[in-house]
Design a protein around this motif. Structure first.
Motif, PDB file in Angstrom:
ATOM      1  N   GLY A  34      -4.673   7.151 -16.219  1.00  0.00           N
ATOM      2  CA  GLY A  34      -6.201   7.542 -16.066  1.00  0.00           C
ATOM      3  C   GLY A  34      -5.737   8.031 -14.631  1.00  0.00           C
ATOM      4  N   LEU A  35      -6.891   7.952 -14.124  1.00  0.00           N
ATOM      5  CA  LEU A  35      -7.012   7.366 -12.506  1.00  0.00           C
ATOM      6  C   LEU A  35      -6.696   5.788 -11.972  1.00  0.00           C
ATOM      7  CD1 LEU A  35      -9.985   9.894 -12.021  1.00  0.00           C
ATOM      8  CD2 LEU A  35      -8.131  10.253 -12.050  1.00  0.00           C
ATOM      9  N   SER A  36      -5.824   5.142 -12.798  1.00  0.00           N
ATOM     10  CA  SER A  36      -5.483   3.995 -12.524  1.00  0.00           C
ATOM     11  C   SER A  36      -4.965   3.446 -10.976  1.00  0.00           C
ATOM     12  CB  SER A  36      -4.364   2.884 -13.512  1.00  0.00           C
ATOM     13  OG  SER A  36      -3.788   3.125 -13.472  1.00  0.00           O
ATOM     14  N   ILE A  37      -4.122   5.025 -10.767  1.00  0.00           N
ATOM     15  CA  ILE A  37      -3.137   4.954  -9.235  1.00  0.00           C
ATOM     16  C   ILE A  37      -3.832   4.500  -7.988  1.00  0.00           C
ATOM     17  CG2 ILE A  37      -2.981   7.408  -9.164  1.00  0.00           C
ATOM     18  CD1 ILE A  37      -0.458   4.719  -8.480  1.00  0.00           C
ATOM     19  N   LEU A  38      -5.420   5.934  -8.320  1.00  0.00           N
ATOM     20  CA  LEU A  38      -6.843   5.479  -7.529  1.00  0.00           C
ATOM     21  C   LEU A  38      -7.152   4.645  -6.966  1.00  0.00           C
ATOM     22  CD1 LEU A  38      -8.073   8.765  -8.076  1.00  0.00           C
ATOM     23  CD2 LEU A  38      -5.920   8.299  -6.455  1.00  0.00           C
ATOM     24  N   TYR A  70       0.707  -1.194  -0.418  1.00  0.00           N
ATOM     25  CA  TYR A  70      -0.325  -0.375  -0.513  1.00  0.00           C
ATOM     26  C   TYR A  70       1.074   1.366  -0.142  1.00  0.00           C
ATOM     27  CZ  TYR A  70      -2.428   3.664   1.746  1.00  0.00           C
ATOM     28  OH  TYR A  70      -2.998   4.915   2.412  1.00  0.00           O
ATOM     29  N   LYS A  71       2.101   1.474   1.078  1.00  0.00           N
ATOM     30  CA  LYS A  71       2.598   2.096   1.400  1.00  0.00           C
ATOM     31  C   LYS A  71       3.674   2.909  -0.627  1.00  0.00           C
ATOM     32  CE  LYS A  71       5.109   2.759   4.656  1.00  0.00           C
ATOM     33  NZ  LYS A  71       6.176   2.657   5.868  1.00  0.00           N
ATOM     34  N   GLN A  72       3.719   1.477  -0.956  1.00  0.00           N
ATOM     35  CA  GLN A  72       4.863   1.482  -2.625  1.00  0.00           C
ATOM     36  C   GLN A  72       3.798   2.599  -3.321  1.00  0.00           C
ATOM     37  OE1 GLN A  72       6.000  -2.727  -2.930  1.00  0.00           O
ATOM     38  NE2 GLN A  72       8.012  -1.540  -3.168  1.00  0.00           N
ATOM     39  N   VAL A  73       2.503   1.713  -3.424  1.00  0.00           N
ATOM     40  CA  VAL A  73       1.526   2.560  -4.674  1.00  0.00           C
ATOM     41  C   VAL A  73       1.095   3.896  -4.236  1.00  0.00           C
ATOM     42  CG1 VAL A  73      -0.362   2.394  -5.858  1.00  0.00           C
ATOM     43  CG2 VAL A  73       0.384  -0.351  -5.085  1.00  0.00           C
ATOM     44  N   LYS A  74       1.094   4.285  -3.164  1.00  0.00           N
ATOM     45  CA  LYS A  74       0.594   5.892  -2.633  1.00  0.00           C
ATOM     46  C   LYS A  74       1.685   6.355  -3.101  1.00  0.00           C
ATOM     47  CE  LYS A  74      -1.184   8.009   1.390  1.00  0.00           C
ATOM     48  NZ  LYS A  74      -1.150   7.999   3.245  1.00  0.00           N
ATOM     49  N   SER A  75       3.365   5.679  -2.885  1.00  0.00           N
ATOM     50  CA  SER A  75       3.935   6.559  -2.886  1.00  0.00           C
ATOM     51  C   SER A  75       4.796   6.974  -4.112  1.00  0.00           C
ATOM     52  CB  SER A  75       5.712   5.739  -2.496  1.00  0.00           C
ATOM     53  OG  SER A  75       5.530   4.826  -3.624  1.00  0.00           O
ATOM     54  N   SER A  76       4.169   6.329  -5.333  1.00  0.00           N
ATOM     55  CA  SER A  76       3.579   6.882  -6.873  1.00  0.00           C
ATOM     56  C   SER A  76       2.951   8.649  -7.108  1.00  0.00           C
ATOM     57  CB  SER A  76       2.752   6.077  -7.700  1.00  0.00           C
ATOM     58  OG  SER A  76       3.560   4.436  -8.271  1.00  0.00           O
ATOM     59  N   LEU A  77       2.156   8.212  -6.203  1.00  0.00           N
ATOM     60  CA  LEU A  77       1.611  10.122  -5.573  1.00  0.00           C
ATOM     61  C   LEU A  77       2.095  10.804  -5.968  1.00  0.00           C
ATOM     62  CD1 LEU A  77      -1.407   9.615  -3.933  1.00  0.00           C
ATOM     63  CD2 LEU A  77      -1.349   9.971  -6.527  1.00  0.00           C
ATOM     64  N   SER A  78       3.515  11.048  -5.247  1.00  0.00           N
ATOM     65  CA  SER A  78       4.567  11.783  -5.462  1.00  0.00           C
ATOM     66  C   SER A  78       6.201  11.667  -6.128  1.00  0.00           C
ATOM     67  CB  SER A  78       5.537  11.532  -3.535  1.00  0.00           C
ATOM     68  OG  SER A  78       4.852  11.241  -2.381  1.00  0.00           O
ATOM     69  N   PRO A  79       6.528  13.117  -6.763  1.00  0.00           N
ATOM     70  CA  PRO A  79       7.357  13.036  -7.423  1.00  0.00           C
ATOM     71  C   PRO A  79       8.737  12.428  -6.723  1.00  0.00           C
ATOM     72  CG  PRO A  79       6.668  15.032  -6.403  1.00  0.00           C
ATOM     73  CD  PRO A  79       5.849  14.429  -6.364  1.00  0.00           C
ATOM     74  N   GLN A  80       9.342  11.971  -7.351  1.00  0.00           N
ATOM     75  CA  GLN A  80      10.576  11.743  -7.577  1.00  0.00           C
ATOM     76  C   GLN A  80      11.650  12.272  -7.587  1.00  0.00           C
ATOM     77  OE1 GLN A  80      11.612   7.320  -7.979  1.00  0.00           O
ATOM     78  NE2 GLN A  80      13.161   7.526  -9.168  1.00  0.00           N
TER      79      GLN A  80
END
Length: 419
Positions: free
Chosen positions: A304-308, A260-270
């Motif tokens: 799209g919104l696949s990350i959500l 879950y934390k890995q997937v959520k980190s995709s919302l943040s820039p690197q």
């Protein structure tokens, strides 16, 4: 004096070798044989080694990523895009400065996966130990039944011979021989069933330990019940504390949370730092060596919104595993309670059946003496023989099941490592 010392040494060596061999054929020794041989343990051990490599890989994610590229071009003289050097070499290092917790989450996930593999190995070891105990219990029960029905068959055969003599003497009718022969056939069928069960259980044991077993050594090394001492509440707490299946599910919760934390980190820039050194330039002839430092900020949200959707899926998976953990916790308590009740009940039942057997054997002996004195019918003797055999058969089941339950309880409370 020399020969006396030599004799003592040889006898001591023989006793030690016999003891070592006997211990290998005890229930404890058979469990160790199975744990050292069985493919399921080797498979789990191999997966554990794989998880260790996965953890090593996760640790390396904190280090810079090296890169090298070599390009050579063969362009026409009129191609202005490649009017410089024919060959260009680039060496670089790329270091992630910040990734929104993605690398840390990957590290936590790898650690959880390693713990899961350790727990799976413990689950496999415990289940294998339970299988050995079950097969050993079945073998022990059939061994006791075979002894009981063998004795009963011999007694029926002696009674049959006596009836034949009585018929020849005119003291008994012919039908009596048919009745005792019928009982003898019944006992023979029971004995044959016990022998078949004995052979089947022995085959299962040999399959688990991976070798042929010597019957005589098994009989010489018969194990007894494992005495389980302690307060029930404390023993249950210990069981819940070491249960490998509960540990596995607990680590799966951690693994799911890390995902879950890995997937959520995709919302943040690197944020990355890249250092590069270049030899040659396709646009400049005989170009000097160049050094560059890049500070790059990038992000990738997916289509799209696949990350959500991925984040929501990770939450649901974590919740599902938490429910599995709760279910397993209740199952572990139920299994312990069941074994504990059986352990207490079987101990009492064994004592009661033992007393009943002693009484039945005394009655059998008394009635046989009275039969010889003409005060009892031979049918009474035959019935007493059958009752003793039936009680011995019941005791065989109770004794074997009691052994199985006591060893299973010990493993639940202390773990396979305590063997």
């Amino acid at each position: 004096m020399f020969f006396r010392c030599l004799l003592v040494f040889l006898l001591s060596s023989f006793c030690l070798s016999v003891n070592a061999k006997d211990d290998n054929y005890s229930l404890n020794g058979l469990i160790h044989k199975a744990l050292n041989y069985h493919p399921s343990i080797k498979s789990s051990t191999s997966l554990l080694s794989s998880a260790k490599k996965g953890l090593e890989s996760a640790k390396w994610q904190y280090f810079p990523t090296p890169s090298v590229s070599i390009s050579r071009v063969n362009a026409t003289t009129t191609d202005l895009s490649y009017s410089g050097d024919d060959k260009v070499i680039k060496l670089g290092l790329n270091q992630t400065l910040w990734a929104g917790g993605r690398i840390d989450a990957g590290m936590e996930k790898a650690q959880a996966q390693l713990s899961i593999r350790k727990s799976i190995l413990l689950v496999a070891r415990r289940q294998l130990a339970f299988n050995v105990i079950r097969s050993y219990s079945a073998w022990y029960s059939s061994h006791l039944k075979r002894k009981a029905f063998s004795v009963s068959k011999q007694e029926h055969e002696l009674l049959q011979k006596r009836i034949v003599r009585r018929i020849e003497q005119g003291l008994s009718p012919e039908i009596d021989l048919s009745l005792v022969s019928s009982r003898l056939l019944q006992v023979s069928a029971n004995l044959n069933s016990a022998i078949t069960q004995h052979q089947r259980a022995l085959l299962q044991l040999e399959e688990l330990v991976g070798e042929s077993l010597n019957i005589d050594l098994l009989i010489e090394s018969i194990s007894t019940n494992y005495v389980v001492n302690g307060v029930k509440k404390v023993l249950l707490s210990q069981t819940l504390g070491i249960d490998p299946k509960l540990k596995e599910l607990s680590e799966r919760v951690k693994e799911s949370h890390s995902t879950y934390k890995q997937v959520k980190s995709s919302l943040s820039p690197q944020l990355n730092l890249r250092v590069e050194r270049q030899w040659g330039n396709h646009n400049i002839i005989n170009a000097d060596t160049e050094n560059r430092i890049f500070l790059e900020l990038s992000s990738s949200f997916g289509a799209g919104l696949s990350i959500l959707s991925k984040i929501e899926r990770a939450k649901l998976e974590e919740h599902s595993i938490l429910l599995d953990l709760e279910t397993q916790n209740k199952k572990t308590i139920t299994e312990f309670e069941s074994d504990w009740l059986s352990y207490q009940s079987l101990s009492k039942q064994n004592k009661l059946l033992g007393s009943a057997l002693l009484a039945a054997q005394k009655i059998q002996q008394s009635w046989y003496r009275q039969f010889l004195a003409g005060r009892k019918q031979w049918q009474d003797v035959m019935n007493s023989i059958r009752e003793v055999a039936q009680l011995k058969s019941q005791i065989a089941d109770v004794v074997a099941e009691s052994l199985s339950v006591s060893w299973r309880l010990m493993i639940r409370v202390k773990g396979v490592g305590a063997i």
